[in-house]
Design a protein around this motif. Structure first.
Motif, PDB file in Angstrom:
ATOM      1  N   GLY A 199       0.903  -1.230   0.040  1.00 54.31           N
ATOM      2  CA  GLY A 199       0.046  -0.061   0.048  1.00 54.31           C
ATOM      3  C   GLY A 199       0.965   1.301   0.057  1.00 54.31           C
ATOM      4  O   GLY A 199       1.751   1.578   0.985  1.00 54.31           O
ATOM      5  N   ALA A 200       0.612   1.863  -0.860  1.00 54.89           N
ATOM      6  CA  ALA A 200       1.435   3.352  -1.180  1.00 54.89           C
ATOM      7  C   ALA A 200       1.821   4.112   0.180  1.00 54.89           C
ATOM      8  O   ALA A 200       3.116   4.226   0.536  1.00 54.89           O
ATOM      9  N   PRO A 201       0.921   4.586   0.889  1.00 58.33           N
ATOM     10  CA  PRO A 201       1.292   5.206   1.880  1.00 58.33           C
ATOM     11  C   PRO A 201       1.932   4.447   3.258  1.00 58.33           C
ATOM     12  O   PRO A 201       2.938   4.926   3.730  1.00 58.33           O
ATOM     13  N   ALA A 202       1.436   3.095   3.480  1.00 64.11           N
ATOM     14  CA  ALA A 202       2.325   2.333   4.386  1.00 64.11           C
ATOM     15  C   ALA A 202       3.708   2.155   3.987  1.00 64.11           C
ATOM     16  O   ALA A 202       4.547   2.017   4.944  1.00 64.11           O
ATOM     17  N   ILE A 203       4.008   2.107   2.494  1.00 68.95           N
ATOM     18  CA  ILE A 203       5.395   1.826   1.880  1.00 68.95           C
ATOM     19  C   ILE A 203       6.292   2.962   2.243  1.00 68.95           C
ATOM     20  O   ILE A 203       7.449   2.820   2.586  1.00 68.95           O
ATOM     21  N   GLY A 204       5.624   4.274   2.187  1.00 71.89           N
ATOM     22  CA  GLY A 204       6.373   5.454   2.416  1.00 71.89           C
ATOM     23  C   GLY A 204       6.744   5.678   3.827  1.00 71.89           C
ATOM     24  O   GLY A 204       7.862   5.758   4.213  1.00 71.89           O
ATOM     25  N   VAL A 205       6.002   5.369   4.862  1.00 68.61           N
ATOM     26  CA  VAL A 205       6.281   5.165   6.198  1.00 68.61           C
ATOM     27  C   VAL A 205       7.348   4.055   6.582  1.00 68.61           C
ATOM     28  O   VAL A 205       8.167   4.659   7.267  1.00 68.61           O
ATOM     29  N   ALA A 206       7.082   2.979   5.964  1.00 65.99           N
ATOM     30  CA  ALA A 206       8.031   2.058   6.094  1.00 65.99           C
ATOM     31  C   ALA A 206       9.473   2.432   5.600  1.00 65.99           C
ATOM     32  O   ALA A 206      10.596   2.073   6.347  1.00 65.99           O
ATOM     33  N   ALA A 207       9.720   3.018   4.416  1.00 61.65           N
ATOM     34  CA  ALA A 207      10.831   3.484   3.910  1.00 61.65           C
ATOM     35  C   ALA A 207      11.334   4.553   4.743  1.00 61.65           C
ATOM     36  O   ALA A 207      12.384   4.617   4.887  1.00 61.65           O
ATOM     37  N   ALA A 208      10.737   5.465   5.333  1.00 61.48           N
ATOM     38  CA  ALA A 208      11.224   6.497   6.141  1.00 61.48           C
ATOM     39  C   ALA A 208      11.840   5.824   7.358  1.00 61.48           C
ATOM     40  O   ALA A 208      13.045   6.104   7.374  1.00 61.48           O
ATOM     41  N   TYR A 209      11.327   4.830   7.930  1.00 66.18           N
ATOM     42  CA  TYR A 209      11.943   4.132   9.157  1.00 66.18           C
ATOM     43  C   TYR A 209      13.127   3.539   8.466  1.00 66.18           C
ATOM     44  O   TYR A 209      13.953   3.311   9.278  1.00 66.18           O
ATOM     45  N   GLY A 210      13.019   2.760   7.315  1.00 70.90           N
ATOM     46  CA  GLY A 210      14.225   2.225   6.730  1.00 70.90           C
ATOM     47  C   GLY A 210      15.443   3.275   6.631  1.00 70.90           C
ATOM     48  O   GLY A 210      16.451   2.886   6.869  1.00 70.90           O
ATOM     49  N   VAL A 211      15.095   4.215   6.063  1.00 67.68           N
ATOM     50  CA  VAL A 211      16.324   5.291   5.993  1.00 67.68           C
ATOM     51  C   VAL A 211      16.696   5.422   7.477  1.00 67.68           C
ATOM     52  O   VAL A 211      18.074   5.590   7.437  1.00 67.68           O
ATOM     53  N   TYR A 212      16.123   5.530   8.318  1.00 73.74           N
ATOM     54  CA  TYR A 212      16.522   6.051   9.788  1.00 73.74           C
ATOM     55  C   TYR A 212      17.411   4.811  10.110  1.00 73.74           C
ATOM     56  O   TYR A 212      18.598   4.828  10.823  1.00 73.74           O
ATOM     57  N   LEU A 213      16.836   3.424   9.847  1.00 72.96           N
ATOM     58  CA  LEU A 213      17.599   2.297  10.494  1.00 72.96           C
ATOM     59  C   LEU A 213      19.088   2.138   9.755  1.00 72.96           C
ATOM     60  O   LEU A 213      20.063   1.787  10.468  1.00 72.96           O
ATOM     61  N   GLY A 214      19.009   2.358   8.374  1.00 65.60           N
ATOM     62  CA  GLY A 214      20.127   2.458   7.809  1.00 65.60           C
ATOM     63  C   GLY A 214      21.233   3.464   8.189  1.00 65.60           C
ATOM     64  O   GLY A 214      22.399   3.370   8.365  1.00 65.60           O
ATOM     65  N   ALA A 215      20.579   4.618   8.733  1.00 66.56           N
ATOM     66  CA  ALA A 215      21.492   5.883   8.904  1.00 66.56           C
ATOM     67  C   ALA A 215      21.861   5.375  10.323  1.00 66.56           C
ATOM     68  O   ALA A 215      23.126   5.913  10.890  1.00 66.56           O
ATOM     69  N   ARG A 216      21.229   4.809  11.182  1.00 68.36           N
ATOM     70  CA  ARG A 216      21.526   4.517  12.544  1.00 68.36           C
ATOM     71  C   ARG A 216      22.965   3.752  12.644  1.00 68.36           C
ATOM     72  O   ARG A 216      23.658   3.817  13.612  1.00 68.36           O
ATOM     73  N   ASP A 217      22.947   2.664  11.826  1.00 70.17           N
ATOM     74  CA  ASP A 217      24.137   1.858  11.783  1.00 70.17           C
ATOM     75  C   ASP A 217      25.482   2.460  10.929  1.00 70.17           C
ATOM     76  O   ASP A 217      26.271   1.624  10.796  1.00 70.17           O
ATOM     77  N   ILE A 218      25.427   3.765  10.416  1.00 72.16           N
ATOM     78  CA  ILE A 218      26.551   4.309   9.857  1.00 72.16           C
ATOM     79  C   ILE A 218      27.476   4.536  10.810  1.00 72.16           C
ATOM     80  O   ILE A 218      27.070   5.373  11.892  1.00 72.16           O
ATOM     81  N   GLN A 219      28.664   3.993  10.712  1.00 73.55           N
ATOM     82  CA  GLN A 219      29.624   4.209  11.695  1.00 73.55           C
ATOM     83  C   GLN A 219      30.770   5.181  11.498  1.00 73.55           C
ATOM     84  O   GLN A 219      31.699   4.888  11.072  1.00 73.55           O
ATOM     85  N   THR A 220      30.338   6.608  11.603  1.00 74.44           N
ATOM     86  CA  THR A 220      31.108   7.739  11.494  1.00 74.44           C
ATOM     87  C   THR A 220      30.742   8.881  12.366  1.00 74.44           C
ATOM     88  O   THR A 220      29.484   9.022  12.421  1.00 74.44           O
ATOM     89  N   LYS A 237      21.075  11.688  13.662  1.00 74.71           N
ATOM     90  CA  LYS A 237      20.241  10.244  13.475  1.00 74.71           C
ATOM     91  C   LYS A 237      18.976  10.646  14.163  1.00 74.71           C
ATOM     92  O   LYS A 237      18.124  10.026  13.836  1.00 74.71           O
ATOM     93  N   GLN A 238      19.078  11.026  15.359  1.00 76.57           N
ATOM     94  CA  GLN A 238      17.946  11.297  16.154  1.00 76.57           C
ATOM     95  C   GLN A 238      16.873  11.940  15.591  1.00 76.57           C
ATOM     96  O   GLN A 238      15.596  11.952  15.508  1.00 76.57           O
ATOM     97  N   THR A 239      17.193  13.005  14.798  1.00 76.63           N
ATOM     98  CA  THR A 239      16.160  13.905  13.855  1.00 76.63           C
ATOM     99  C   THR A 239      15.745  13.214  12.779  1.00 76.63           C
ATOM    100  O   THR A 239      14.533  13.393  12.691  1.00 76.63           O
ATOM    101  N   LEU A 240      16.279  12.138  12.182  1.00 73.25           N
ATOM    102  CA  LEU A 240      15.812  11.363  11.206  1.00 73.25           C
ATOM    103  C   LEU A 240      14.775  10.480  11.874  1.00 73.25           C
ATOM    104  O   LEU A 240      13.786  10.070  11.328  1.00 73.25           O
ATOM    105  N   LEU A 241      15.142  10.019  13.062  1.00 69.94           N
ATOM    106  CA  LEU A 241      13.955   8.743  13.608  1.00 69.94           C
ATOM    107  C   LEU A 241      12.815   9.898  13.932  1.00 69.94           C
ATOM    108  O   LEU A 241      11.579   9.591  13.856  1.00 69.94           O
ATOM    109  N   ASP A 242      12.823  11.191  14.631  1.00 67.08           N
ATOM    110  CA  ASP A 242      11.705  11.879  15.017  1.00 67.08           C
ATOM    111  C   ASP A 242      10.768  12.406  13.500  1.00 67.08           C
ATOM    112  O   ASP A 242       9.762  12.399  13.708  1.00 67.08           O
ATOM    113  N   THR A 243      11.729  12.599  12.304  1.00 68.66           N
ATOM    114  CA  THR A 243      10.997  12.748  11.177  1.00 68.66           C
ATOM    115  C   THR A 243      10.310  11.614  10.491  1.00 68.66           C
ATOM    116  O   THR A 243       9.049  11.816  10.280  1.00 68.66           O
ATOM    117  N   ALA A 244      10.880  10.210  10.822  1.00 64.37           N
ATOM    118  CA  ALA A 244       9.934   9.231  10.388  1.00 64.37           C
ATOM    119  C   ALA A 244       8.941   9.079  11.260  1.00 64.37           C
ATOM    120  O   ALA A 244       7.710   8.499  10.945  1.00 64.37           O
TER     121      ALA A 244
END
Length: 361
Positions: A59-80, A129-136
């Motif tokens: 479902g398009a809106p649900a995919i959008g929400v899931a993808a937003a969290y996906g971006v955060y999950l990826g960002a969270r694991d960036i080690q720099t 990273k925290q801002t990305l989680l808040d945005t999702a």
């Protein structure tokens, strides 16, 4: 993941107040419904990408929400701790998520908003990273509110008579396809709440049967009267005076009002036109792609032919036959009475004038 009979297919779960940045996403596994209610825990962006590709979340809106969290999950694991390096490593994560489903524009809208937020946020990488989680989380909460607004605007747009309406829908544009409440089923829910609904007729929606499996399941959970029909029964039901209006969702809407939705939607719109039955599309503003002029420019995803020739473990077709499996079709704006958004029910021809200025990434 439900509360007071309301379904929420995408939820962020904090493991503990002290470990906010190690939380995870919970998804209802829609591939197992209606026979089994199961929840999948997502901790990595690659797992989110696969969940979108395999339609665990859909479902398009649900995919959008899931993808937003996906971006955060990826960002969270960036080690720099270097901001420039962080932003450079974020882009391939966004690209992986963009590649999951080509038609649903909400996916790209949500990812672009997350990436733009990352680039516009100043400060340490941990703060970013925290801002990305808040945005999702904000994208998630906003979608639930938007769906309630769509439901109420849609109720106002429905025919004034009869007092109790019989509505046909195709595919699933319910709580499962959004962050909650639904778009097309949001209209249904608002009509049921206000005593204006007699019954929902749910097209089964071949080949993945989202209407039979998901729309019917949602209605049963809330006690909404629902009758499942095969896709080729819609014309018969309209001819016999059993349908008062059609309400469907959309995965992408062009600037002129042409709307892409699950394959078979165009057929339903043609049949509704032939029987003088109003046909509505319910979708949030994020589904409207003002960058494309008309539906001919909407990319149509083609899925595995096994969805057509096999149900479960049963092969339906002879070996040697060929198969064509487009996931979506495009309904021309001329067949759509109104597009119901969080800003109201709007004639397709008026979309650009009334809404383009509100489109904000």
């Amino acid at each position: 993941m439900s509360s007071n009979n309301q379904v929420y297919p995408v939820i962020w779960n904090d493991q503990s107040p002290a470990e906010t940045l190690r939380g995870h996403v919970l998804l209802i596994d829609q591939t197992r419904l209606p026979n089994e209610y199961a929840v999948v825990e997502i901790n990595r962006y690659e797992d989110m990408a696969r969940a979108i590709e395999t339609m665990i979340v859909r479902g398009a809106p649900a995919i959008g929400v899931a993808a937003a969290y996906g971006v955060y999950l990826g960002a969270r694991d960036i080690q720099t701790t270097d901001r420039g390096e962080f932003l450079a490593q974020l882009e391939p994560i966004a690209q992986r998520l963009r590649a999951t489903r080509p038609t649903a524009v909400n996916l790209f809208w949500a990812i672009d908003r997350m990436v733009k937020t990352a680039h516009q946020t100043l400060g340490a990488v941990a703060y970013l990273k925290q801002t990305l989680l808040d945005t999702a989380k904000a994208i998630n909460a906003d979608d639930v509110q938007t769906c309630h607004q769509i439901g109420d605007h849609g109720l106002e747009a429905l025919p004034a008579s009869p007092d109790k309406l019989r509505l046909l829908t195709h595919c699933n544009a319910g709580a499962l396809a959004t962050a909650g409440y639904g778009t097309a089923l949001g209209v249904v829910r608002s009509a049921w709440r206000d005593g204006r609904l007699e019954r929902v007729y749910a097209d089964e929606t071949r080949p993945r049967l989202q209407g039979a499996k998901l729309t019917a399941w949602e209605c049963v959970q809330e006690g909404i009267p629902v009758t499942v029909i095969t896709d080729n029964m819609a014309a018969h039901c309209m001819q016999r005076g059993m349908i008062d209006a059609v309400v469907v969702g959309a995965d992408r809407i062009a600037a002129n009002g042409d709307a892409a939705n699950k394959i078979g939607t165009y057929s339903v719109a043609l049949i509704a036109k032939a029987h003088n039955i109003p046909f509505f599309v319910a979708a949030p503003l994020s589904t409207i792609d003002f960058a494309i002029a008309d539906g001919a420019q909407i990319p149509i995803e083609e899925r595995n032919p096994s969805e057509v020739h096999t149900v479960g473990e049963t092969l339906l077709c002879p070996t040697g036959a060929e198969f064509y499996n487009p996931a979506f079709d495009v309904t021309p704006a001329a067949l759509i009475k109104a597009i119901i958004t969080e800003y109201g029910a709007i004639a397709p021809a008026a979309l650009k004038d009334q809404l383009a200025s509100k489109q904000v990434v």
